[in-house]
Motif scaffolding. Structure first.
Motif, PDB file in Angstrom:
ATOM      1  N   MET A  98       0.830  -1.177   0.000  1.00  0.00           N
ATOM      2  CA  MET A  98       0.000   0.000   0.000  1.00  0.00           C
ATOM      3  C   MET A  98       0.885   1.255   0.000  1.00  0.00           C
ATOM      4  SD  MET A  98      -2.629   1.305   2.920  1.00  0.00           S
ATOM      5  CE  MET A  98      -4.226   1.253   2.167  1.00  0.00           C
ATOM      6  N   ILE A  99       0.527   2.209  -0.798  1.00  0.00           N
ATOM      7  CA  ILE A  99       1.227   3.497  -0.864  1.00  0.00           C
ATOM      8  C   ILE A  99       0.883   4.314   0.379  1.00  0.00           C
ATOM      9  CG2 ILE A  99       1.221   5.721  -2.051  1.00  0.00           C
ATOM     10  CD1 ILE A  99       0.963   4.250  -4.661  1.00  0.00           C
ATOM     11  N   GLN A 100       1.905   4.938   0.956  1.00  0.00           N
ATOM     12  CA  GLN A 100       1.702   5.822   2.100  1.00  0.00           C
ATOM     13  C   GLN A 100       2.391   7.151   1.837  1.00  0.00           C
ATOM     14  OE1 GLN A 100       3.453   3.268   5.107  1.00  0.00           O
ATOM     15  NE2 GLN A 100       1.417   2.803   5.887  1.00  0.00           N
ATOM     16  N   HIS A 101       1.873   8.189   2.439  1.00  0.00           N
ATOM     17  CA  HIS A 101       2.475   9.533   2.388  1.00  0.00           C
ATOM     18  C   HIS A 101       2.681  10.006   0.944  1.00  0.00           C
ATOM     19  CE1 HIS A 101       3.062   8.949   6.633  1.00  0.00           C
ATOM     20  NE2 HIS A 101       3.787   7.869   6.394  1.00  0.00           N
ATOM     21  N   PHE A 102       1.640   9.922   0.143  1.00  0.00           N
ATOM     22  CA  PHE A 102       1.707  10.320  -1.268  1.00  0.00           C
ATOM     23  C   PHE A 102       1.688  11.842  -1.380  1.00  0.00           C
ATOM     24  CE2 PHE A 102      -0.242  11.272  -5.398  1.00  0.00           C
ATOM     25  CZ  PHE A 102       0.584  10.547  -6.234  1.00  0.00           C
ATOM     26  N   HIS A 103       2.654  12.388  -2.105  1.00  0.00           N
ATOM     27  CA  HIS A 103       2.736  13.833  -2.366  1.00  0.00           C
ATOM     28  C   HIS A 103       2.978  14.029  -3.862  1.00  0.00           C
ATOM     29  CE1 HIS A 103       3.134  14.789   1.900  1.00  0.00           C
ATOM     30  NE2 HIS A 103       3.952  13.754   1.978  1.00  0.00           N
ATOM     31  N   PHE A 104       2.405  15.095  -4.409  1.00  0.00           N
ATOM     32  CA  PHE A 104       2.659  15.421  -5.816  1.00  0.00           C
ATOM     33  C   PHE A 104       2.690  16.927  -5.978  1.00  0.00           C
ATOM     34  CE2 PHE A 104      -1.863  15.756  -5.534  1.00  0.00           C
ATOM     35  CZ  PHE A 104      -2.216  16.739  -6.439  1.00  0.00           C
ATOM     36  N   GLN A 105       3.335  17.369  -7.049  1.00  0.00           N
ATOM     37  CA  GLN A 105       3.325  18.793  -7.393  1.00  0.00           C
ATOM     38  C   GLN A 105       3.561  18.940  -8.886  1.00  0.00           C
ATOM     39  OE1 GLN A 105       6.485  20.299  -4.901  1.00  0.00           O
ATOM     40  NE2 GLN A 105       7.900  20.386  -6.633  1.00  0.00           N
ATOM     41  N   SER A 106       3.114  20.044  -9.417  1.00  0.00           N
ATOM     42  CA  SER A 106       3.277  20.321 -10.837  1.00  0.00           C
ATOM     43  C   SER A 106       4.760  20.471 -11.173  1.00  0.00           C
ATOM     44  CB  SER A 106       2.543  21.608 -11.213  1.00  0.00           C
ATOM     45  OG  SER A 106       2.738  21.911 -12.573  1.00  0.00           O
ATOM     46  N   MET A 107       5.150  20.002 -12.343  1.00  0.00           N
ATOM     47  CA  MET A 107       6.531  20.169 -12.797  1.00  0.00           C
ATOM     48  C   MET A 107       6.778  21.575 -13.336  1.00  0.00           C
ATOM     49  SD  MET A 107       7.838  16.679 -14.628  1.00  0.00           S
ATOM     50  CE  MET A 107       6.451  16.247 -15.655  1.00  0.00           C
ATOM     51  N   PHE A 108       5.709  22.326 -13.569  1.00  0.00           N
ATOM     52  CA  PHE A 108       5.827  23.631 -14.210  1.00  0.00           C
ATOM     53  C   PHE A 108       5.286  24.733 -13.309  1.00  0.00           C
ATOM     54  CE2 PHE A 108       5.157  20.286 -17.361  1.00  0.00           C
ATOM     55  CZ  PHE A 108       6.352  20.377 -18.046  1.00  0.00           C
ATOM     56  N   GLU A 109       5.954  25.862 -13.308  1.00  0.00           N
ATOM     57  CA  GLU A 109       5.569  26.981 -12.447  1.00  0.00           C
ATOM     58  C   GLU A 109       4.159  27.477 -12.715  1.00  0.00           C
ATOM     59  OE1 GLU A 109       8.211  30.271 -11.873  1.00  0.00           O
ATOM     60  OE2 GLU A 109       9.953  28.953 -11.935  1.00  0.00           O
ATOM     61  N   ASN A 110       3.772  27.565 -13.981  1.00  0.00           N
ATOM     62  CA  ASN A 110       2.451  28.130 -14.293  1.00  0.00           C
ATOM     63  C   ASN A 110       1.313  27.147 -14.031  1.00  0.00           C
ATOM     64  OD1 ASN A 110       2.425  26.350 -16.444  1.00  0.00           O
ATOM     65  ND2 ASN A 110       2.594  27.906 -18.009  1.00  0.00           N
ATOM     66  N   LYS A 111       1.620  25.903 -13.773  1.00  0.00           N
ATOM     67  CA  LYS A 111       0.663  24.845 -13.429  1.00  0.00           C
ATOM     68  C   LYS A 111      -0.415  24.642 -14.482  1.00  0.00           C
ATOM     69  CE  LYS A 111       1.648  25.353  -8.628  1.00  0.00           C
ATOM     70  NZ  LYS A 111       1.326  25.618  -7.312  1.00  0.00           N
ATOM     71  N   GLN A 112      -0.264  25.262 -15.642  1.00  0.00           N
ATOM     72  CA  GLN A 112      -1.219  25.068 -16.731  1.00  0.00           C
ATOM     73  C   GLN A 112      -0.830  23.890 -17.611  1.00  0.00           C
ATOM     74  OE1 GLN A 112      -4.111  26.775 -17.022  1.00  0.00           O
ATOM     75  NE2 GLN A 112      -3.517  27.697 -15.098  1.00  0.00           N
ATOM     76  N   LEU A 113       0.457  23.562 -17.629  1.00  0.00           N
ATOM     77  CA  LEU A 113       0.938  22.440 -18.436  1.00  0.00           C
ATOM     78  C   LEU A 113       0.863  21.157 -17.623  1.00  0.00           C
ATOM     79  CD1 LEU A 113       4.100  24.136 -19.953  1.00  0.00           C
ATOM     80  CD2 LEU A 113       1.923  23.709 -21.098  1.00  0.00           C
ATOM     81  N   PRO A 114       0.453  20.064 -18.240  1.00  0.00           N
ATOM     82  CA  PRO A 114       0.369  18.807 -17.492  1.00  0.00           C
ATOM     83  C   PRO A 114       1.738  18.179 -17.276  1.00  0.00           C
ATOM     84  CG  PRO A 114      -0.349  18.498 -19.760  1.00  0.00           C
ATOM     85  CD  PRO A 114      -0.058  19.957 -19.594  1.00  0.00           C
ATOM     86  N   GLY A 115       1.919  17.580 -16.142  1.00  0.00           N
ATOM     87  CA  GLY A 115       3.150  16.903 -15.762  1.00  0.00           C
ATOM     88  C   GLY A 115       3.393  17.141 -14.286  1.00  0.00           C
ATOM     89  N   TRP A 116       3.623  16.073 -13.546  1.00  0.00           N
ATOM     90  CA  TRP A 116       3.751  16.184 -12.100  1.00  0.00           C
ATOM     91  C   TRP A 116       4.874  15.307 -11.594  1.00  0.00           C
ATOM     92  CZ3 TRP A 116      -0.507  15.482 -15.010  1.00  0.00           C
ATOM     93  CH2 TRP A 116      -1.459  16.502 -14.998  1.00  0.00           C
ATOM     94  N   THR A 117       5.509  15.746 -10.520  1.00  0.00           N
ATOM     95  CA  THR A 117       6.435  14.894  -9.796  1.00  0.00           C
ATOM     96  C   THR A 117       5.675  14.357  -8.591  1.00  0.00           C
ATOM     97  OG1 THR A 117       7.280  16.746  -8.494  1.00  0.00           O
ATOM     98  CG2 THR A 117       8.483  16.177 -10.517  1.00  0.00           C
ATOM     99  N   PHE A 118       6.071  13.180  -8.139  1.00  0.00           N
ATOM    100  CA  PHE A 118       5.403  12.592  -6.984  1.00  0.00           C
ATOM    101  C   PHE A 118       6.417  11.820  -6.149  1.00  0.00           C
ATOM    102  CE2 PHE A 118       5.038   9.475 -10.414  1.00  0.00           C
ATOM    103  CZ  PHE A 118       5.534   8.336  -9.808  1.00  0.00           C
TER     104      PHE A 118
END
Length: 73
Positions: free
Chosen positions: A1-21
């Protein structure tokens, strides 16, 4: 089971798709990138016990991203 899942946008403007996790799985800290088409690129040095375990983790990541990113729009 996954625990402590965090993600954020790879791009400053957050309009482009792509995330780090990152998350913890079986005591390992794992990180990666989630791309626009849903592909996952691992960026951490980790190992899964089986291919089935890796596929299960990928499924969980897809579900979490659908919930947190795409359902919020």
């Amino acid at each position: 089971m996954i625990q402590h899942f965090h993600f954020q946008s790879m791009f400053e403007n957050k309009q482009l798709p792509g995330w780090t996790f990152s998350f913890t799985f079986e005591g390992q800290q794992i990180s990666g990138m989630y791309h626009k088409a849903g592909s996952i690129e691992w960026t951490s040095n980790h190992s899964f016990s089986t291919e089935e375990a890796e596929n299960n983790v990928k499924k969980q990541i897809h579900e979490l991203m659908l919930y947190h990113v795409y359902d919020d729009q």
